[in-house]
Motif scaffolding. Structure first.
Motif, PDB file in Angstrom:
ATOM      1  N   GLY A 151       0.801  -1.215   0.000  1.00  0.00           N
ATOM      2  CA  GLY A 151       0.000   0.000   0.000  1.00  0.00           C
ATOM      3  C   GLY A 151       0.833   1.263   0.000  1.00  0.00           C
ATOM      4  O   GLY A 151       2.042   1.250   0.221  1.00  0.00           O
TER       5      GLY A 151
ATOM      6  N   GLN B  23     -12.092  -0.961   5.657  1.00  0.00           N
ATOM      7  CA  GLN B  23     -11.297  -1.807   4.771  1.00  0.00           C
ATOM      8  C   GLN B  23     -11.573  -1.478   3.309  1.00  0.00           C
ATOM      9  O   GLN B  23     -10.658  -1.520   2.468  1.00  0.00           O
ATOM     10  CB  GLN B  23     -11.573  -3.282   5.053  1.00  0.00           C
ATOM     11  CG  GLN B  23     -11.168  -3.738   6.449  1.00  0.00           C
ATOM     12  CD  GLN B  23      -9.707  -3.443   6.771  1.00  0.00           C
ATOM     13  OE1 GLN B  23      -8.824  -3.521   5.911  1.00  0.00           O
ATOM     14  NE2 GLN B  23      -9.445  -3.084   8.023  1.00  0.00           N
ATOM     15  N   LYS B  24     -12.812  -1.153   2.982  1.00  0.00           N
ATOM     16  CA  LYS B  24     -13.150  -0.783   1.606  1.00  0.00           C
ATOM     17  C   LYS B  24     -12.453   0.520   1.217  1.00  0.00           C
ATOM     18  O   LYS B  24     -11.867   0.634   0.124  1.00  0.00           O
ATOM     19  CB  LYS B  24     -14.666  -0.629   1.467  1.00  0.00           C
ATOM     20  CG  LYS B  24     -15.143  -0.391   0.047  1.00  0.00           C
ATOM     21  CD  LYS B  24     -14.895  -1.584  -0.850  1.00  0.00           C
ATOM     22  CE  LYS B  24     -15.488  -1.380  -2.231  1.00  0.00           C
ATOM     23  NZ  LYS B  24     -15.221  -2.518  -3.138  1.00  0.00           N
TER      24      LYS B  24
ATOM     25  N   LYS C  83      -9.775   1.799   2.614  1.00  0.00           N
ATOM     26  CA  LYS C  83      -8.334   1.533   2.592  1.00  0.00           C
ATOM     27  C   LYS C  83      -7.930   0.920   1.258  1.00  0.00           C
ATOM     28  O   LYS C  83      -6.899   1.279   0.675  1.00  0.00           O
ATOM     29  CB  LYS C  83      -7.971   0.602   3.745  1.00  0.00           C
ATOM     30  CG  LYS C  83      -6.487   0.295   3.863  1.00  0.00           C
ATOM     31  CD  LYS C  83      -6.217  -0.651   5.035  1.00  0.00           C
ATOM     32  CE  LYS C  83      -4.742  -1.004   5.135  1.00  0.00           C
ATOM     33  NZ  LYS C  83      -4.484  -1.975   6.230  1.00  0.00           N
ATOM     34  N   TYR C  84      -8.754   0.016   0.756  1.00  0.00           N
ATOM     35  CA  TYR C  84      -8.481  -0.618  -0.532  1.00  0.00           C
ATOM     36  C   TYR C  84      -8.570   0.396  -1.673  1.00  0.00           C
ATOM     37  O   TYR C  84      -7.703   0.425  -2.566  1.00  0.00           O
ATOM     38  CB  TYR C  84      -9.480  -1.754  -0.761  1.00  0.00           C
ATOM     39  CG  TYR C  84      -9.416  -2.360  -2.141  1.00  0.00           C
ATOM     40  CD1 TYR C  84      -8.412  -3.258  -2.498  1.00  0.00           C
ATOM     41  CD2 TYR C  84     -10.366  -2.019  -3.109  1.00  0.00           C
ATOM     42  CE1 TYR C  84      -8.354  -3.809  -3.768  1.00  0.00           C
ATOM     43  CE2 TYR C  84     -10.320  -2.558  -4.381  1.00  0.00           C
ATOM     44  CZ  TYR C  84      -9.309  -3.450  -4.707  1.00  0.00           C
ATOM     45  OH  TYR C  84      -9.253  -3.982  -5.967  1.00  0.00           O
ATOM     46  N   LEU C  85      -9.589   1.246  -1.659  1.00  0.00           N
ATOM     47  CA  LEU C  85      -9.771   2.220  -2.739  1.00  0.00           C
ATOM     48  C   LEU C  85      -8.602   3.209  -2.796  1.00  0.00           C
ATOM     49  O   LEU C  85      -8.172   3.607  -3.882  1.00  0.00           O
ATOM     50  CB  LEU C  85     -11.084   2.977  -2.553  1.00  0.00           C
ATOM     51  CG  LEU C  85     -12.364   2.148  -2.707  1.00  0.00           C
ATOM     52  CD1 LEU C  85     -13.587   2.984  -2.338  1.00  0.00           C
ATOM     53  CD2 LEU C  85     -12.497   1.614  -4.132  1.00  0.00           C
TER      54      LEU C  85
ATOM     55  N   SER D 164      -5.660   2.491  -1.704  1.00  0.00           N
ATOM     56  CA  SER D 164      -4.437   1.693  -1.705  1.00  0.00           C
ATOM     57  C   SER D 164      -3.520   2.152  -0.574  1.00  0.00           C
ATOM     58  O   SER D 164      -2.317   2.345  -0.753  1.00  0.00           O
ATOM     59  CB  SER D 164      -3.705   1.819  -3.056  1.00  0.00           C
ATOM     60  OG  SER D 164      -2.636   0.907  -3.135  1.00  0.00           O
TER      61      SER D 164
ATOM     62  N   ARG E  65      -1.520   2.061   3.014  1.00  0.00           N
ATOM     63  CA  ARG E  65      -0.738   1.098   3.777  1.00  0.00           C
ATOM     64  C   ARG E  65      -1.306   0.903   5.179  1.00  0.00           C
ATOM     65  O   ARG E  65      -1.321  -0.205   5.708  1.00  0.00           O
ATOM     66  CB  ARG E  65       0.715   1.561   3.857  1.00  0.00           C
ATOM     67  CG  ARG E  65       1.636   0.612   4.623  1.00  0.00           C
ATOM     68  CD  ARG E  65       3.082   1.079   4.525  1.00  0.00           C
ATOM     69  NE  ARG E  65       3.548   1.089   3.141  1.00  0.00           N
ATOM     70  CZ  ARG E  65       4.750   1.534   2.764  1.00  0.00           C
ATOM     71  NH1 ARG E  65       5.587   2.004   3.678  1.00  0.00           N
ATOM     72  NH2 ARG E  65       5.106   1.507   1.501  1.00  0.00           N
TER      73      ARG E  65
END
Length: 314
Positions: A8, A30-31, A33-35, A37, A39
């Motif tokens: 990330g 979490q969604k 954080k993923y979008l 990217s 860390r």
């Protein structure tokens, strides 16, 4: 064996997310954080899955200051349903009892609500994230355990009635501004008990958390649409500075040389700190160009000692 490098981007800042109903706060985190990217990320106080509203998320170095948002006042818009008691004091729980509430008047409801303004004591619900002996209460509740909980002091700064709809199941829309640790579900349940009909929360929306309001918030759907097939950095304009939640703390700007030593963990002599507070008080330390460095504490000899320094401040 070398340690695996975390994945990330090392981004820093605060995202004011508008959580939708039907997801946990951790799922929303979490969604996001993923979008982005990202860390490292963390949220600043859970919202129940059925609840909507302001959920500030901290990325990177901003996570060091998430406690200030956890401790911040909150504002909620909620609907209380009177006449139905549930196992969780909200709409997701099992119905425990139903009492005809059609005998209630608006005046009775308004009078009963007066007892919930100001400094009050609340017994936390069993279905909550509060830990007892290291165990979250909701995990014990899932096992069918009910344990005695100590009443806790909270403050209801404002409790305004927006609407009352009378009937066999009465509904009350309220606007509540409260201190940290307040359970809106407990207010609904305790109100229903005071009126002799039971009660629960059917709708809950967090309108503000600390200094952040719903006007600043962005939804996951907006982020997904804007991101499309592009790289995650197109979303970075939504990130507020790492010290966005600390604006109420007095700010001290240091020279580049003093900033360097502060970031190395050294106390800095600066008599200006006495204009900002007294010995032991916290100050927000920045470089002259505005770069946030961290939090410091005023010492008895006119220095500011580092207490929480961010890595990007070197």
């Amino acid at each position: 064996m070398s340690r695996k490098r975390s994945m990330g981007r090392p981004i820093n800042g605060v995202l004011v997310l508008m959580k939708s109903a039907g997801m946990t706060s951790n799922h929303a985190l979490q969604k996001a954080k993923y979008l982005f990217s990202a860390r490292k990320a963390g949220h600043t106080g859970s919202l129940d899955p059925f609840a909507t509203g302001v959920l500030p998320l901290c990325f990177g170095e901003a996570t060091k200051f998430s406690q200030y948002l956890l401790d911040a006042d909150k504002r909620y818009i909620a609907t209380f349903r009177l006449g139905v008691a549930t196992s969780t004091a909200d709409i997701e729980g099992e119905e425990l009892a139903r009492v005809d509430a059609s005998g209630l008047s608006a005046a009775q409801i308004e009078k009963a609500l007066a007892a919930f303004r100001g400094d009050i004591l609340q017994v936390p619900p069993m279905v909550s994230a509060l830990k007892v002996n290291g165990q979250p209460l909701y995990k014990l509740a899932r096992k069918g355990q009910v344990i005695e909980r100590q009443a806790r002091a909270v403050t209801i700064y404002q409790l305004d009635i927006l609407a009352i709809r009378l009937g066999p199941v009465a509904e009350v829309d309220v606007d509540i501004r409260c201190s940290k640790g307040t359970y809106i579900r407990s207010i609904a349940s305790d109100l229903g008990e005071a009126l002799g009909v039971g009660g629960h929360v059917s709708k809950l929306h967090r309108a503000a958390a600390g200094c952040f309001t719903e006007d600043q918030a962005v939804t996951l759907e907006q982020l997904i649409e804007e991101l499309g097939e592009r790289s995650a950095d197109v979303l970075d304009h939504y990130l507020l500075p790492p010290d966005a939640a600390l604006e109420a703390i007095p700010k001290l700007a240091l020279s580049n040389i003093s900033s360097h030593y502060f970031c190395q963990g050294q106390a800095i002599m600066d008599m200006r700190v006495y204009r900002l507070g007294n010995q032991g008080d916290t100050v927000r330390v920045c470089r002259e160009d505005g770069l946030f460095l961290g939090l410091g504490e005023i010492t008895d000899d006119g220095r500011v000692a580092p207490r929480r320094v961010i890595a990007t401040g070197t």
